[in-house]
Design an enzyme around this catalytic site. Structure first.
Site, PDB file in Angstrom:
ATOM      1  N   ASP A   2       3.880   1.075   4.148  1.00 35.76           N
ATOM      2  CA  ASP A   2       3.643   1.507   2.774  1.00 35.76           C
ATOM      3  C   ASP A   2       4.410   2.814   2.593  1.00 35.76           C
ATOM      4  O   ASP A   2       4.466   3.621   3.518  1.00 35.76           O
ATOM      5  CB  ASP A   2       2.132   1.722   2.556  1.00 35.76           C
ATOM      6  CG  ASP A   2       1.801   2.025   1.100  1.00 35.76           C
ATOM      7  OD1 ASP A   2       2.446   1.447   0.210  1.00 35.76           O
ATOM      8  OD2 ASP A   2       0.893   2.844   0.857  1.00 35.76           O
ATOM      9  N   GLU A  33       7.122  -3.134   1.226  1.00 32.10           N
ATOM     10  CA  GLU A  33       6.816  -3.495  -0.150  1.00 32.10           C
ATOM     11  C   GLU A  33       8.090  -3.478  -0.992  1.00 32.10           C
ATOM     12  O   GLU A  33       8.954  -2.635  -0.798  1.00 32.10           O
ATOM     13  CB  GLU A  33       5.832  -2.450  -0.673  1.00 32.10           C
ATOM     14  CG  GLU A  33       5.227  -2.724  -2.004  1.00 32.10           C
ATOM     15  CD  GLU A  33       4.187  -1.656  -2.339  1.00 32.10           C
ATOM     16  OE1 GLU A  33       3.710  -1.643  -3.464  1.00 32.10           O
ATOM     17  OE2 GLU A  33       3.870  -0.833  -1.457  1.00 32.10           O
ATOM     18  N   CYS A  78      -9.678  -5.372   1.047  1.00 33.82           N
ATOM     19  CA  CYS A  78      -9.991  -4.954   2.407  1.00 33.82           C
ATOM     20  C   CYS A  78      -9.097  -5.731   3.372  1.00 33.82           C
ATOM     21  O   CYS A  78      -9.131  -6.963   3.392  1.00 33.82           O
ATOM     22  CB  CYS A  78     -11.471  -5.211   2.708  1.00 33.82           C
ATOM     23  SG  CYS A  78     -11.902  -4.981   4.438  1.00 33.82           S
ATOM     24  N   CYS A 123     -11.448  -7.899   5.937  1.00 30.51           N
ATOM     25  CA  CYS A 123     -12.162  -9.146   5.613  1.00 30.51           C
ATOM     26  C   CYS A 123     -11.641  -9.826   4.348  1.00 30.51           C
ATOM     27  O   CYS A 123     -12.048 -10.940   4.036  1.00 30.51           O
ATOM     28  CB  CYS A 123     -13.661  -8.878   5.477  1.00 30.51           C
ATOM     29  SG  CYS A 123     -14.087  -7.967   3.980  1.00 30.51           S
ATOM     30  N   CYS A 170     -15.578  -0.637   2.755  1.00 29.14           N
ATOM     31  CA  CYS A 170     -15.715  -2.007   2.247  1.00 29.14           C
ATOM     32  C   CYS A 170     -17.191  -2.385   2.217  1.00 29.14           C
ATOM     33  O   CYS A 170     -17.865  -2.354   3.236  1.00 29.14           O
ATOM     34  CB  CYS A 170     -14.923  -2.965   3.134  1.00 29.14           C
ATOM     35  SG  CYS A 170     -15.184  -4.690   2.677  1.00 29.14           S
ATOM     36  N   CYS A 194     -17.766  -5.744   4.660  1.00 21.13           N
ATOM     37  CA  CYS A 194     -17.767  -5.719   6.133  1.00 21.13           C
ATOM     38  C   CYS A 194     -18.103  -4.331   6.684  1.00 21.13           C
ATOM     39  O   CYS A 194     -18.266  -4.164   7.890  1.00 21.13           O
ATOM     40  CB  CYS A 194     -16.440  -6.214   6.691  1.00 21.13           C
ATOM     41  SG  CYS A 194     -15.068  -5.072   6.427  1.00 21.13           S
ATOM     42  N   ASP A 200      -4.011   4.417   2.280  1.00 20.64           N
ATOM     43  CA  ASP A 200      -2.616   4.058   2.549  1.00 20.64           C
ATOM     44  C   ASP A 200      -2.461   3.156   3.772  1.00 20.64           C
ATOM     45  O   ASP A 200      -1.626   2.248   3.784  1.00 20.64           O
ATOM     46  CB  ASP A 200      -1.776   5.328   2.718  1.00 20.64           C
ATOM     47  CG  ASP A 200      -1.763   6.169   1.452  1.00 20.64           C
ATOM     48  OD1 ASP A 200      -1.828   5.584   0.352  1.00 20.64           O
ATOM     49  OD2 ASP A 200      -1.693   7.416   1.561  1.00 20.64           O
TER      50      ASP A 200
HETATM   51 ZN   LIG Z   1     -14.085  -5.740   4.400  1.00 22.76          ZN
END
Ligand SMILES: [Zn+2]
Length: 213
Positions: A15, A120, A172, A175, A191, A194, A201
């Site tokens: 990134d 990206e 995330c 997950c 998150c 999870c 970043d």
């Molecule tokens: Zn997650």
């Protein structure tokens, strides 16, 4: 002569940012170094002289013309003006060289350590119009980074993949849960699905790694 580098069977997602030039899916942040600021004082010293000497030269040229001198002087006849011009150019070149050296070091490391490098598509980032100097420098560095990775991957038998990821800062990477939009000021988040804690970043870089082109 460039030969292929040995395969490492490792892949990485990258990134790019403004404060940190490059954030990798391995959790490493490579800062943006403001080489222009490091040399700003010396460059400014000569910029001031250049402006003053140009003005002075222009005045003298105007006098030459006013006095109908047979061969009125031109800017290029003023040695001290030329010297200041050369010095400003020298510092600009120095800044550009330092920036490129830094990028060369980073991109060389990447092609040595990884077989597949995912980055990206920069078009999306470039769309964010911002005329601030930091942003302009970031844009320039991203383009150079992208360009170096392109030819170095080709030279050394590695693969550069440009991905067009969506929602890299809100999904995330652990997950796949979509946490909704995170505004730019949110640097980390947990998150709710999870329970993993994310650096914004690094999570984005991990999503870039996971994205298939
Ligand atoms: Zn997650």
């Amino acid at each position: 002569e460039v030969g292929e580098l040995p395969q490492t069977h490792n892949s990485i997602g990258i990134d790019v940012g403004v404060a940190d030039l490059m954030i990798t899916s391995d959790g490493v942040k490579h800062p943006t170094i403001r080489f222009d600021k490091i040399l700003a004082k010396k460059k400014h010293y000569w910029e001031k002289r250049l402006a003053r000497r140009r003005l002075q030269a222009q005045k003298e040229i105007a006098w030459d013309k006013h006095n109908k001198v047979l061969e009125p002087r031109e800017l290029s006849d003023f040695k001290n003006y030329l010297k200041a011009k050369r010095m400003v150019a020298k510092y600009n070149e120095k800044i550009a060289n330092q920036r490129n050296d830094y990028l060369h070091k980073l991109t060389k490391q990447l092609v040595e350590q990884y077989d597949v490098i995912k980055i990206e598509d920069l078009k999306a980032k470039n769309l964010l119009k911002n005329h601030k100097l930091a942003r302009a420098i970031a844009n320039q560095s991203w383009r150079e980074l992208r360009s170096q990775l392109g030819y170095k991957c080709a030279w050394y038998g590695k693969q550069l993949v440009t991905v067009n990821p969506k929602k890299t800062s809100q999904i995330c990477s652990n997950c796949g849960y979509d946490d909704g939009k995170h505004t730019l000021d949110i640097r980390e988040w947990t998150c709710p699905n999870c329970g993993i804690n994310h650096d914004r970043d690094i999570n984005a870089a991990r999503n870039i790694l996971k994205t298939t082109a």
